[in-house]
Write an enzyme that holds these catalytic residues in place. Structure first.
Site: not given
Ligand code: GLY
Length: 377
Positions: A92, A218, A236, A246-249, A269-270
């Site tokens: 992860s 994460t 993460t 791609r970039v997450g939160d 997370t998620g």
């Protein structure tokens, strides 16, 4: 006015959830059920460290550093998440994290230091196993908050971080299996007017037999010390098989984590895209500022997530088809966490030791849409 937990859960939150959900046919907010667990209100004690479930070893280490060594809260929680970042078996985060669609491990992280009101972050970082430490270096040594991609890597190398191949054999094989059965979780939407590709769907159905793992993760960790100083960090490898870039939160301050030394800290997370749209961690801290407990603040933010979710990600009853979890600590040491769906637990370390605590939740597991994506980035 202080809202008691039971009052909020059985009345205010349910009413708010109805506002968020009631417009959709058949949506049945089940927040009242959370009230059944109202006796489980954690007593506030400081120091306290909380994290996502994969952070049990990490909270123990961070708590130990804070209490025995007098370590700074941010140094302690970064040392905590480093355990998972450097563990090649953990797919992860960090070394061994699941790669993007090109088979390249791209890492995101951000951190905030409450007492000094600073933040740092990196996104799409390649070749460095500990993005949390690079995020802290951005915070400590630059006039910036967020560095990305090649620039982030160049910065890290300049700061003395060591480059290494982060793609373990296990993660490479999982990526190859995903390549072999490209499926609807490849992060591309169907083009308008184009027929869905049935072959991809049926191939996906056969994926479990191939042992394909679509779940990634994460780690978020937050700490309050005895003096009430607070820090937060999230790290993460992001969504597995993501579109490169791609970039997450997680590296977005206010989304994947947030800290205000006068109030508390929060993280997530998620499905990062859903957290970004609600400024999740920031919103939780703001709800705590307004007087909600950490758990109430997490649940109320989940309501906001649902209210801002596009129809394609909701089932016929208005329930999200993804996973999302929030974590929060208040300055006085109270803590809480909540998930969209029942199940799972988060890690806590305080004077009672390091342990797992069940999430509060919005919907029962039995109510989870069959189509729900197992991704818990
Ligand atoms: N929550 C992590 C991500 O979406 O990348």
């Amino acid at each position: 006015m202080t809202i008691s937990r039971r009052t909020f859960v059985t009345t205010g939150a349910a009413a708010a959830a109805s506002l968020a959900l009631g417009e959709r046919a058949g949506a049945e907010p089940v927040l009242a059920r959370v009230g059944e667990r109202a006796a489980r209100v954690p007593l506030a004690s400081r120091p306290v460290v909380i994290a996502s479930g994969n952070g049990l070893r990490g909270v123990a280490r961070a708590y130990d550093m804070i209490t025995r060594q007098g370590a700074d809260t941010l140094d302690a929680i970064i040392a905590g998440v480093n355990i998972q970042e450097l563990d090649p078996e953990d797919q992860s985060v960090g070394l061994g994290g699941l790669p993007n669609a090109d088979g390249v491990v791209q890492l995101d992280a951000s951190c905030m230091h409450g007492p000094t009101k600073r933040a740092g972050a990196v996104a799409c970082l390649e070749g460095i196993a500990t993005p949390s430490l690079v995020a802290k270096a951005v915070m400590d040594y630059t006039n910036h908050v967020l560095l990305v991609g090649e620039g982030a890597k160049k910065f890290a190398l300049g700061m003395g971080f060591t480059e290494q191949n982060l793609l373990t054999e296990k993660s490479r094989k999982d990526w190859l299996r995903w390549k072999a059965c490209l499926n609807p979780s490849d992060n591309w939407l169907d083009a308008p007017g184009m027929p869905r590709a049935p072959a991809r769907t049926s191939q996906r159905d056969s994926a479990p037999e191939l042992g394909v793992n679509f779940t990634t993760g994460t780690i978020n960790m937050n700490a309050v010390n005895a003096a009430g100083d607070i820090s937060s960090v999230t790290t993460t490898s992001g969504l597995s098989w993501k579109i490169p870039g791609r970039v997450g939160d997680s590296p977005i301050v206010g989304a994947g984590q947030y800290c205000d030394n006068t109030v508390g800290a929060a993280g997530s997370t998620g499905r990062g895209e859903s957290c970004i749209k609600t400024c999740g961690a920031f919103l939780i801290v703001e709800f705590m500022r307004q007087g909600l407990s950490p758990e109430q603040a997490c649940l109320k933010t989940i309501e906001r997530v649902i209210a801002t979710t596009e129809p394609r990600l909701l089932d016929g009853r208005g329930r999200p088809t993804f996973s999302l979890q929030f974590y929060a600590v208040a300055k006085d040491g109270r803590f809480g966490a909540a998930a969209l769906y029942e199940g799972g637990s988060f890690a806590v370390a305080d004077s009672q030791g390091a342990r797992m605590v069940p999430f509060a939740f919005m919907f029962r597991q039995s109510e989870k849409p069959q189509a729900a994506v197992s991704c818990s980035a």
